[in-house]
Every structure is written in C-alpha cells, then in structure tokens.
Design an enzyme around this catalytic site. Sequence first.
Site, mmCIF file in Angstrom:
data_model
loop_
_atom_site.group_PDB
_atom_site.id
_atom_site.type_symbol
_atom_site.label_atom_id
_atom_site.label_comp_id
_atom_site.label_asym_id
_atom_site.label_seq_id
_atom_site.Cartn_x
_atom_site.Cartn_y
_atom_site.Cartn_z
ATOM 1 N N ASP A 267 -1.447 5.332 8.057
ATOM 2 C CA ASP A 267 -0.222 5.893 7.042
ATOM 3 C C ASP A 267 -0.389 7.409 7.343
ATOM 4 O O ASP A 267 -1.327 7.782 7.852
ATOM 5 C CB ASP A 267 -0.906 5.404 5.717
ATOM 6 C CG ASP A 267 0.620 5.394 4.752
ATOM 7 O OD1 ASP A 267 0.719 4.704 3.768
ATOM 8 O OD2 ASP A 267 1.378 6.172 5.198
HETATM 9 C C1 GLC Z 1 3.889 6.960 3.284
HETATM 10 C C2 GLC Z 1 3.860 5.755 2.636
HETATM 11 C C3 GLC Z 1 3.983 4.771 3.515
HETATM 12 C C4 GLC Z 1 5.282 5.214 4.747
HETATM 13 C C5 GLC Z 1 4.712 6.511 5.389
HETATM 14 C C6 GLC Z 1 5.956 6.813 6.198
HETATM 15 O O1 GLC Z 1 2.907 8.312 2.770
HETATM 16 O O2 GLC Z 1 2.482 5.590 2.064
HETATM 17 O O3 GLC Z 1 4.551 3.589 2.927
HETATM 18 O O4 GLC Z 1 5.736 4.148 5.713
HETATM 19 O O5 GLC Z 1 4.374 7.454 4.628
HETATM 20 O O6 GLC Z 1 6.869 7.520 5.561
#
Ligand code: GLC
Length: 721
Positions: A267
């Site tokens: 993430d």
């Molecule tokens: C965010 C979220 C995740 C998302 C990623 C990209 O922090 O936790 O669900 O897909 O970043 O945007």
Amino acid sequence: MIDKHLHSLVQKMTLEEKVAQLIQLATPFYEASKDRGQITGPMVEMGITEDIVTSSGSVLGASGAQEVINIQKHHLQNNRLGIPLLFMADIVHGYKTIFPVPLAIGCSWDLELAEESARIAAKEAAVSGVHVTFAPMVDLVRDPRWGRVMETTGEDPHLNSEFARAFVRGFQGNDLKNQTDRVAACVKHFAAYGAPEGGRDYNTVNMSERQLRESYLPAYKAALDEGCEMVMTAFNTVDGVPASGNKWLMRDLLREEWNFEGVLISDWGAVKELIPHGVAEDEKEAAYKALTAGVDIEMMTACYVNHLKDLINEGEISEAVVDESVLRILRLKDRLGLFDAPFRGADVEAEREIVLSNENRRAARELAAKSCVLLKNEGFLPLDRSQKVAVIGPFAQNGDILGPWSWAGSKEQSVQVLDGLRNKLDASSIYSAEGCGIETITEAQLKDALDTASRADVIVLALGEHSDMSGEAGCRADIRLPKVQLELISHLKQLGKPMAAVLFNGRPLDLHGVIDQVDAVLEAWYPGTEGGAAIADLLYGDVNPSAKLTMSFPYSVGQVPVYYNKFNTGRPKDAPDAQERYVSQYLDIPNDPLLPFGFGLSYTTFSYHEASLSSQALTVGEPINLSVTVENTGQAAGEEIVQLYIRDVAGEVVRPLKELKAFKKIFLQPGEKKRIDFAITEEQLRYYHSDLSYHSDPGKFIAFVGPNSQEGIALPFRLNK
Ligand code: GLC
C-alpha cells in the site's frame, strides 16, 4: 510472450533497470503527464532520478485515455528495452459512473448486479487507459468507528467471499489479453486491515491465527480462487509484524500455502512505514525486509530503488529474488497484452461514448435502488404524489453522494435528491431548504427550513456525514449524526408533520435522535451518480426497497465491536436460566445491536412457513435439503432475501451462534408464494480447530432459515461421520 521470452528479457536488464521495475510512482513524476511537476519536492526528497522514472514499472493514478497514451508513448521512446508501463488506479465502485459504495452494494445481496457494476467500471476505466484497479477491497469489518467500512461488503465471511468473487469476475472477465475492456483486479488489504484496535485506521491488529483464518482470510482467498491477478498488502501489523514485511503472511501463506503467483504490491508508503512501525531501523532495512517477505512493487516510496543494489552487492539479498519480482511484473504486463499493445484499450474517441453513458447510468440507478435499506417505515412510505413535499437537509441539493473513493466521479454530473424528485414530480409540489450544513447551522438556515416545511404536507430529510468523515483515515469515535442535524430534526418534529429521513453516510450510525424521531428511515449510504434518481424511485414506490444490512447498526458505540456471528459465552444474558446480574450484559444498554445483520424492510410483508429438512441426519457426501415456503402477504410486489444460517452447537472450539451459509433473492407478487430450497452440506460445517486443522465434527447442528440474522425457523439436524 511466454515465460522464456520474459526470462530472456530479464536477463537483458541491468540491475538498475530491474530494481526500477519494482517502483510505482504517481503521474506527476512522468514528464508527459499533465500533472508533471506537482510534486518535484518529493521527487528530489525520494531521490528519484529521471533514469529511475524511465525504467520504472508502473504508474499510480493516471486516468484519461490521452494522458495514458502520452505517458506511455514518452516512456517507450525512452525505456532502453521498450518495456511498457502498467497503469493502476483506485476504481473501487465505478470510474466516472459511480456506483453505490461497496457497503451499500453488499446490502443489495445481488451478486449479478455487483458483477455488472464491476464490468461497467472496468469498461470505463479500460477505455480511459487503466490496466489494473486497486479493488475489490474485501476486509471484514466489525467496528463502524473505522472509516473504511464503507469500502467493504460487511461483517460476514461468506457474503464477503461471494461478493469478492463477483467483483473479480466483473473487473477481469476471463481473458485479459484479448478483452481490452476489462482490467486486472487487486484484492486488498492483505490482511485483516478491517480489524484495527479502537476502530482507528492504521492501528494495531491483534488476533489469533485461528480467528484470522476463520473470519478474516476467506474473502481474500475467494478473490484469488476467482483468478484475481494482484494482492495489496495492508498498513497494519498481523500478529506483531507489519503486513508489508510479514514473511509468514506473504511467502508462507500466500505464496506457498495458497500458491499465489501474481504480483504483490505494497500500500502507499507501507514499505517505508516499517521504520515507524519499529521493525526496520532505516530504509535499507525496510527494503530488505519487504523484499524478502515478498513485496514485489513498492508504492510511492524509494527504499527499493535506493538500497536494493547495495543489498545485492553486499550479498544480503540474492539478485534472483529481485528477478523473481521483476518476472512477475513482466508476466502481468504480458497477460494484459501490453508488450504487443502498450496502449491496450485506451481510446480517446471511444472514451467519450462509453464513459457515463445512459446505459451505465441505468445500471447505477438500478443498483442504487437495490442498495438503499429501509430501516423504519410506520405506514408513511411510499409517498403520495398528490402531497406537497419539503426536502430539507445538506444532502437535498448538492450533497456529496458519491462517497470517499469516487476519485474520477463528478458530483456535478450526479443526480441529487432534489433532481430525482423534480424528474418525478411537478415542481410546484416540491419545496426545499438546506436547513443546516453537515456540522454547522445558522438561525437563518433553521428559519428557512421551518418556513419551508410548514408549507408542505410531508417532510423528507436528507442528512448524513460528509464523505471525508469516512473513508481512509476518516474514523469517528462518536458515530451519531452531527449534533446540528439532530437539532434540525427535533425543531422540524415540532411541526407535527410526517417525516422521512434519507441518510447518506459511510458507516453504521448510532441512530438515536433520528430513528426515534421520524416516521421512516431510508439508509442510502453513498448511492453514487444516480443516487437521487434511485431514492426518488424508492420514496414514491416505483421501486420497492429490498436491501438488507450486511453490517450491524449498534445501539451505541459502547457496544462496538458488535456483530451477528458472535459466540454465546458461558453466561449468556438471554439463557432461560440466566441470573439477573451475573451474566454477560451492560447495565445501561442492551447487548443486541439496534438493527441486526440481514435486516431490511419492504413496502410489502413476507411470511416464512412449512420449513422442513429432507433428513435430520447429514453424512459426508450426502447433502440434506432444507425447504421453506416464502409468501408475499402484503399489497406490493417485492424482492425478499432468504437467508440460511447454521449453528454448530458444540465444537472443539466455541462456534458462532449463527453463521450465514447461503442466501437467495426471490421476487414475489402480492399473495404469491414460492418453495425455496437450500442444500446443506458437510463442507459448510467445516471450521478451524485449535490445531488449525480445518474439518467438520459429528454432532448437533441447528439450521435457521428466515429474513435476517435474528428471525427465522430453527431446524435441528446431526452430522454423522
Ligand atoms: C491508499 C489506500 C489504498 C489505495 C492506495 C492507492 O493509501 O490504502 O486502498 O489503493 O493508497 O491509492
């Protein structure tokens, strides 16, 4: 390209090019992006050079066919080996045509429509240049304080697993190389991100491996069994080790036990967060831990690109481990056909036709109408077209009805509550006033609301949370409607007119001050682009509500976590011989949630009778059949979600009082009845024992069939070995 061509490509890559393939950067890092330069600061701070960008593997958040074509074209002109970029984005419940948030879609219990919503989202995203979506999010949840409950389908492992499969089917189809109107899916957040202590985002997750396997892992596994191409690691710890550095979770469980061969992405920033978590002293150790634990792509931090080369040259990590990750990424690009068609489905002309088409809007309207849950109705709804209606509240006119993950969606192009009513009624019979803001109210607003309402026969309140009061980092310790909205309700109630409250919120709320004050409550969640149209259809009975809750509404936040598939304890409050005091209870509130899992009202009524089992003895390989007659005993045609729960009365470990095992959605005309059948199998009775073995035990069980997790007909049976 088959693997051997990919292997030979990897062999041609320099170590720097291999390592750069493992980074994912947002669009402003790319020269050809329209957003170029928005984040030059972080670019320097992260040590990202043009060479790294030129050799990078994937892009986060690019959208729009022209933007993607421009970035990809520039990239291919500069990448030494002509390796195309992967474009990934958060298309969670729609791209431009926004569907209801997943917690709402879950309440539809409609797997076909859920799959259709993902197919449409994929079609809009693919023509706009997206290759991978960061969805489905399938984290099981039991705590409405957590902001991201809106993003999942709720508190049940079986239901979440069924929806996970449906979403993956819709996003991916079955031939990503040739179906360029589909996108690869990325199930998230692995694992158990939905169980942070205190309901506070990114907080510690603490649970046994047995509970993890029993309740929290099934939906991820279901997504992967359906062929999901990618997995995203979670921010939280799993048994003391952050998921993005958790070798047991990724190498032992995901890769070895589940045999997952796809791409694992962290993430946003989660690799570097191993430092504040306290399992890495610096970015170099973070890079070491994340790669050896199995993270292939590092999202938006630069631990890999800044330290993997040294770690390899110092013999800390074998280059083969990097090759393995690079190969998985190249394999995904090949499965998407990007080596032959690097622009894939991106098409500027077609984009204008496909995105936000009337056909897509119709699907969004249908799903929204099936996702809004009727929580209370004392003979008030559906409304009478001849009556004058006052629509009061911050969500009447320009509410944020798309939800926190609507990214490319447009509020301006959505149908608000007032729009929906104006398209259905004569304008002269509709009055409206904002009444208050989300968290503020002025004397003038209140006066305007009272004056407006006093001219009408009935009142429709449009209230709720702003979408940034849920979603990522949107956690609330007080889960009631904002105070000013409760005040508005009590002022309007003094007019003595019938009132319905339509709620727009990203979590189950403590509805005190709302449900006890009005004649009807329609939970609309964030219903998406066509939300106002769907709500008007429901308020005036053109659609009969059929949705049912997939996450409990607590009586009070003091009950949290509260969920239907709970254990009985040794001193259950509702036992026949329960003592007055020394039982599991609160002194000041009930144990039961205000509204249970599976609950939802209709404009008609249904009765369940003549339930029977084909046998009271189940054996392995010999399912028994449960039959029940469901009758529409009201005046309106409607859909009913028939639910089958099972209780294992005595396990090797304690077992939930009820577990959802199957459900069927049926349509009945007034007076019509249908005989519904469910197979009960030995497989449905399997669970994780204390030694983590997964199997059923002979003994006594009870099947329950009914309209929700609290009501139903009980039918005992035994499993014989
Ligand atoms: C965010 C979220 C995740 C998302 C990623 C990209 O922090 O936790 O669900 O897909 O970043 O945007």
